[in-house]
Design an enzyme around this catalytic site. Structure first.
Site, PDB file in Angstrom:
ATOM      1  N   CYS A 129      58.631 -19.255 105.892  1.00  7.98           N
ATOM      2  CA  CYS A 129      59.280 -18.044 106.441  1.00  7.98           C
ATOM      3  C   CYS A 129      60.791 -18.161 106.398  1.00  7.98           C
ATOM      4  O   CYS A 129      61.485 -17.164 106.603  1.00  7.98           O
ATOM      5  CB  CYS A 129      58.886 -17.818 107.890  1.00  7.98           C
ATOM      6  N   CYS A 158      60.064 -23.204 109.769  1.00  9.95           N
ATOM      7  CA  CYS A 158      59.020 -23.009 108.755  1.00  9.95           C
ATOM      8  C   CYS A 158      59.708 -22.744 107.426  1.00  9.95           C
ATOM      9  O   CYS A 158      60.468 -21.773 107.298  1.00  9.95           O
ATOM     10  CB  CYS A 158      58.110 -21.838 109.107  1.00  9.95           C
ATOM     11  N   CYS A 188      53.040 -22.718 112.063  1.00  8.60           N
ATOM     12  CA  CYS A 188      53.598 -21.389 111.813  1.00  8.60           C
ATOM     13  C   CYS A 188      52.462 -20.370 111.914  1.00  8.60           C
ATOM     14  O   CYS A 188      51.436 -20.530 111.249  1.00  8.60           O
ATOM     15  CB  CYS A 188      54.212 -21.346 110.413  1.00  8.60           C
ATOM     16  N   LYS A 235      50.036 -15.528 102.152  1.00  8.29           N
ATOM     17  CA  LYS A 235      50.989 -15.147 101.119  1.00  8.29           C
ATOM     18  C   LYS A 235      50.803 -15.951  99.841  1.00  8.29           C
ATOM     19  O   LYS A 235      51.302 -15.602  98.800  1.00  8.29           O
ATOM     20  CB  LYS A 235      52.417 -15.358 101.630  1.00  8.29           C
ATOM     21  N   LYS A 252      41.158 -13.750 105.543  1.00  7.30           N
ATOM     22  CA  LYS A 252      42.578 -13.537 105.807  1.00  7.30           C
ATOM     23  C   LYS A 252      43.332 -13.892 104.534  1.00  7.30           C
ATOM     24  O   LYS A 252      43.059 -14.904 103.910  1.00  7.30           O
ATOM     25  CB  LYS A 252      43.023 -14.430 106.965  1.00  7.30           C
ATOM     26  N   HIS A 297      51.987 -18.784 108.134  1.00  8.77           N
ATOM     27  CA  HIS A 297      51.521 -19.631 107.033  1.00  8.77           C
ATOM     28  C   HIS A 297      50.479 -20.667 107.463  1.00  8.77           C
ATOM     29  O   HIS A 297      49.860 -21.310 106.620  1.00  8.77           O
ATOM     30  CB  HIS A 297      52.702 -20.364 106.397  1.00  8.77           C
ATOM     31  N   HIS A 335      52.158  -9.354  93.393  1.00  6.46           N
ATOM     32  CA  HIS A 335      50.737  -9.314  93.731  1.00  6.46           C
ATOM     33  C   HIS A 335      50.402  -8.044  94.527  1.00  6.46           C
ATOM     34  O   HIS A 335      51.265  -7.195  94.754  1.00  6.46           O
ATOM     35  CB  HIS A 335      50.301 -10.589  94.450  1.00  6.46           C
ATOM     36  N   HIS A 383      52.813  -6.930  97.400  1.00  5.29           N
ATOM     37  CA  HIS A 383      54.066  -6.337  96.918  1.00  5.29           C
ATOM     38  C   HIS A 383      53.783  -4.957  96.318  1.00  5.29           C
ATOM     39  O   HIS A 383      54.538  -4.011  96.510  1.00  5.29           O
ATOM     40  CB  HIS A 383      54.697  -7.168  95.794  1.00  5.29           C
TER      41      HIS A 383
HETATM   42  N1  MSP Z   1      62.079 -11.426 100.754  1.00  2.00           N
HETATM   43  C1  MSP Z   1      61.489 -10.979 101.965  1.00  2.00           C
HETATM   44  C2  MSP Z   1      61.932  -9.582 102.327  1.00  2.00           C
HETATM   45  C3  MSP Z   1      63.419  -9.407 102.442  1.00  2.00           C
HETATM   46  S1  MSP Z   1      63.844  -7.727 102.739  1.00  2.00           S
HETATM   47  C4  MSP Z   1      65.421  -7.764 103.135  1.00  2.00           C
HETATM   48  C5  MSP Z   1      59.952 -10.977 101.826  1.00  2.00           C
HETATM   49  N2  MSP Z   1      59.480 -10.922 100.600  1.00  2.00           N
HETATM   50  S2  MSP Z   1      57.917 -11.047 100.206  1.00  2.00           S
HETATM   51  O1  MSP Z   1      57.919 -11.002  98.775  1.00  2.00           O
HETATM   52  O2  MSP Z   1      57.332 -12.183 100.822  1.00  2.00           O
HETATM   53  O3  MSP Z   1      57.176  -9.817 100.789  1.00  2.00           O
HETATM   54  C6  MSP Z   1      57.595  -8.538 100.529  1.00  2.00           C
HETATM   55  C7  MSP Z   1      56.670  -7.453 101.001  1.00  2.00           C
HETATM   56  O4  MSP Z   1      55.332  -7.635 100.556  1.00  2.00           O
HETATM   57  C8  MSP Z   1      56.602  -7.309 102.515  1.00  2.00           C
HETATM   58  O5  MSP Z   1      56.702  -5.950 102.878  1.00  2.00           O
HETATM   59  C9  MSP Z   1      55.255  -7.821 102.846  1.00  2.00           C
HETATM   60  O6  MSP Z   1      54.788  -7.278 104.022  1.00  2.00           O
HETATM   61  C10 MSP Z   1      54.474  -7.369 101.635  1.00  2.00           C
HETATM   62  N3  MSP Z   1      53.239  -8.125 101.550  1.00  2.00           N
HETATM   63  C11 MSP Z   1      53.044  -9.405 101.115  1.00  2.00           C
HETATM   64  N4  MSP Z   1      51.728  -9.720 101.280  1.00  2.00           N
HETATM   65  C12 MSP Z   1      51.071  -8.664 101.825  1.00  2.00           C
HETATM   66  C13 MSP Z   1      49.737  -8.353 102.119  1.00  2.00           C
HETATM   67  N5  MSP Z   1      48.780  -9.235 102.012  1.00  2.00           N
HETATM   68  N6  MSP Z   1      49.438  -7.091 102.519  1.00  2.00           N
HETATM   69  C14 MSP Z   1      50.384  -6.119 102.598  1.00  2.00           C
HETATM   70  N7  MSP Z   1      51.638  -6.370 102.329  1.00  2.00           N
HETATM   71  C15 MSP Z   1      52.050  -7.666 102.125  1.00  2.00           C
HETATM   72  O7  MSP Z   1      59.266 -11.002 102.837  1.00  2.00           O
END
Ligand code: MSP
Length: 638
Positions: free
Chosen positions: A137, A134, A151, A306, A303, A154, A25, A28
């Site tokens: 997380c 959580c 949390c 995730k 807001k 979340h 998304h 990412h």
């Molecule tokens: N799997 C763990 C990371 C392990 S690294 C050893 C994780 N994965 S994640 O898929 O949830 O998120 C990955 C990245 O996407 C993170 O850098 C996170 O900050 C970014 N983002 C997810 N949602 C986001 C926003 N809404 N805005 C900006 N970045 C965000 O965490």
């Protein structure tokens, strides 16, 4: 800028590895796009670059999602990891490696590091722990971090868990880490995140629980010294940054590791800023060179959690408006380190103003001139004003990129674009040839300057707008061959000699912004072609059925809802449908409709709905899906 004689700088950049419980998304994509821009920039500057991304596939979250999907965790992870990989391919991401935590090369190094710590005797101990956990997380929260019993990330209730586990004695590194952060002020940036870490370190640091009993979770890497436990997902995932480099005493590790820079979002600051350096220190490995932390995107002012589906649709806008426009928007709009808001309107506004107007028009005007003059542009020195602006831009972009300030780098390039647009306005090259060429030298200088300015943009824009930059270089200027930042120069004597220019218009066509579509309100605005594809297996998990409406009535106190009693073969169910403004209850009795029969029940205005009736809509019109030939209720729809 790197000159050809100086030794190449080495740059190893990592993104987080993404959890495979979600589809790729906006969040990412942002992390991956800025990492890609940075790596492209450093390659352009002549550096030796290694860019790593991948997927995080163990832990509760994935096991639960796989269970829900009725699949084994591995099969589930395979499918979703592939979705990330193909998304990055579609976006033209130039990673050098893609690591999965389920790969043997990763698992082996996780086991090696765990064994190393175990063998040291005092790093890992067995103990009992009770805490608020959580599942989102995948970590315990301390009393201080919990907000209203929930949390903070979340906003879901935490579960109190008490169990025996293995612990990493992180507390003994507290003082060392505090000193590290004090002595290396640029280890974590922007500075606010270093301060946040120092804030954590002012309170006593707790030891880190690094295992989960296989009786509760068996989807993980078994501890090499006790097979009754698997490794805690963060202790597993963080190690990807070293496991991707192969053996810890190997050549690749030695070359790249001293230069590693991590790029993460602020939500995962603590694992990267606290756990990871302590883990490295304990394993006898040098700490990373730098941690770069970006802010969070919200959607339409709200807001963004995730789990919100709209972030997937936001990413689908890459198809609607083009990858370059999407890249440009996210990098220009979010000052690195701060939060920003994403909306389709803002994207369209930037696309029209910055890309279609400033850049697109410049390229169209300049190539029209260069081509219209039937010119084989001659060699010659460019005008100093533009040459100086170009040199200044190279330096300013270098400074901004050193700081990961993508929005500033782009603002600098756009200041250059404004200089060139003004240059065309003031030199009026078309007037120079009116009524015969009075001053051929002057005319040549202007054309050479413009050709150089385009060549310059074709290089300096490459990290940010790779497709548009390529079109400028290849389609307009016919440049081929190696791409080097050191060639981004305006006014070098020989550069534009003998150039044949082709007209390039519509590099970024304007988008009609009269009817801006705001994402959260109108998800249907995303064209069908832009929606992520489902596999046939995913589609088959939907249980669609013919249902006969045997009764219908309004839900009391609701304008929109009807309560329907439907027959699915022998079975009778209650459904709630938001169609009361479009259908009178009596018009529905006896009709056959189509329903999704295997949705989880949901309660609306106090009535539990066990399924969902299908309807299409366009503007204010709503239409139920009905059959054009009779079928018994309960018949399968596919
Ligand atoms: N799997 C763990 C990371 C392990 S690294 C050893 C994780 N994965 S994640 O898929 O949830 O998120 C990955 C990245 O996407 C993170 O850098 C996170 O900050 C970014 N983002 C997810 N949602 C986001 C926003 N809404 N805005 C900006 N970045 C965000 O965490």
């Amino acid at each position: 800028m790197t000159d050809a004689m100086s030794p190449r700088r080495v740059f190893y950049l990592t993104t987080p590895i993404y959890y495979v419980n979600a589809r790729p998304h906006l969040g990412h994509a942002y992390t991956t796009i800025v990492a890609d821009a940075m790596c492209r920039y450093r390659r352009l500057a002549g550096d030796l670059v290694f860019f790593l991304t991948g997927t995080d596939e163990h832990g509760d979250k994935i096991a639960q999602a796989a269970h829900k999907a009725g699949e084994t965790p591995l099969r589930f992870a395979d499918r979703n990891s592939a979705a990330f990989r193909s998304q990055w391919e579609a976006l033209g991401i130039t990673h050098d490696d893609f690591i999965r935590t389920t790969e043997p090369r990763h698992e082996a190094i996780v086991r090696e590091i765990l064994q190393r710590l175990w063998d040291k005797g005092d790093e890992i101990y067995f103990g009992k722990y009770g805490g608020h956990y959580c599942f989102g997380c995948e970590r315990f929260y301390t009393e201080r971090e919990i907000v209203d019993g929930k949390c903070p990330d979340h906003q879901t209730p935490l579960t109190y868990i008490e169990e025996e586990n293995y612990f990493f004695r992180m507390s003994k590194y507290q003082e060392w880490l505090r000193r590290e952060l004090e002595e290396h002020p640029d280890r974590v940036r922007p500075d606010r995140y270093r301060n946040e870490l120092l804030g954590f370190l002012r309170e006593p640091l707790e030891d880190l629980c690094i295992s989960r009993p296989t009786s509760r979770l068996d989807w993980g890497i078994p501890l090499p010294f006790d097979q009754r436990f698997v490794t805690y997902v963060w202790f597993d995932a963080l190690i990807n940054y070293v496991s991707a480099l192969g053996p810890l005493d190997g050549e690749r590790f030695r070359t790249l590791w001293p230069h590693v820079e991590h790029l993460i979002g602020k939500d995962i600051l603590k694992p990267h800023g606290i756990y990871w350096p302590c883990m490295l220190k304990a394993a006898g490995l040098p700490v990373y060179r730098r941690l770069n932390v970006h802010g969070y995107w919200s959607l339409g002012g709200g807001k963004m959690s995730k789990s919100v589906g709209n972030v997937v649709e936001a990413l689908a806008l890459t198809e609607k408006y083009g990858h370059d426009a999407f890249r440009y928007f996210v990098m220009r709009e979010m000052p690195f380190g701060l939060d920003a808001d994403f909306s389709e309107e803002a994207l369209v506004a930037r696309l029209n103003a910055d890309l279609a107007n400033d850049l697109g028009n410049l390229v169209a005007r300049a190539t029209t001139l260069l081509k219209g003059m039937g010119t084989l542009v001659k060699a010659g020195k460019g005008d100093q004003e533009v040459a100086r602006a170009a040199a200044g831009t190279v330096d300013a972009v270098a400074r901004a990129m050193e700081e990961f300030q993508f929005h500033r780098a782009l603002a600098e390039i756009w200041a250059f674009i404004a200089v060139v647009n003004r240059y065309i306005d003031t030199t009026q090259p078309w007037a120079l040839v009116k009524g015969g060429l009075q001053d051929p030298l002057r005319f040549d200088t202007v054309l050479v300057t413009l050709a150089d300015a385009l060549g310059f943009l074709g290089i300096i824009l490459e990290p940010f707008l790779p497709n548009a930059a390529k079109r400028i270089r290849e389609e307009a200027l016919g440049h081929q061959g190696a791409l080097r930042l050191q060639d981004a120069v305006v006014g070098r004597d020989t550069r534009s000699g003998g150039l044949k220019v082709a007209k390039l218009s519509g590099l970024f066509p304007r988008v009609d912004d009269k009817k801006p579509q705001v994402l959260p309100a109108t998800p249907a605005a995303v064209p069908a072609a832009a929606m992520p594809r489902l596999s046939i297996d995913e589609f088959r998990r939907l249980d669609l059925r013919v249902a006969e409406v045997v009764d219908a009535e309004r839900v009391p106190k609701s304008k929109k809802l009807l309560r329907l009693t439907v027959k699915l073969g022998e079975e009778t169910r209650t459904l709630v449908a938001g169609i009361a403004e479009h259908y009178a209850p009596e018009a529905l009795r006896g009709r056959k409709v189509v329903v999704v029969a295997n949705l989880e029940p949901a309660t609306l205005m106090g009535v539990t709905s066990d399924g969902m009736i299908l309807a299409g809509s366009h503007g204010d019109t709503l239409a139920l899906l009905v059959l054009d030939r009779d079928l018994p209720s309960g018949a399968k729809v596919r």
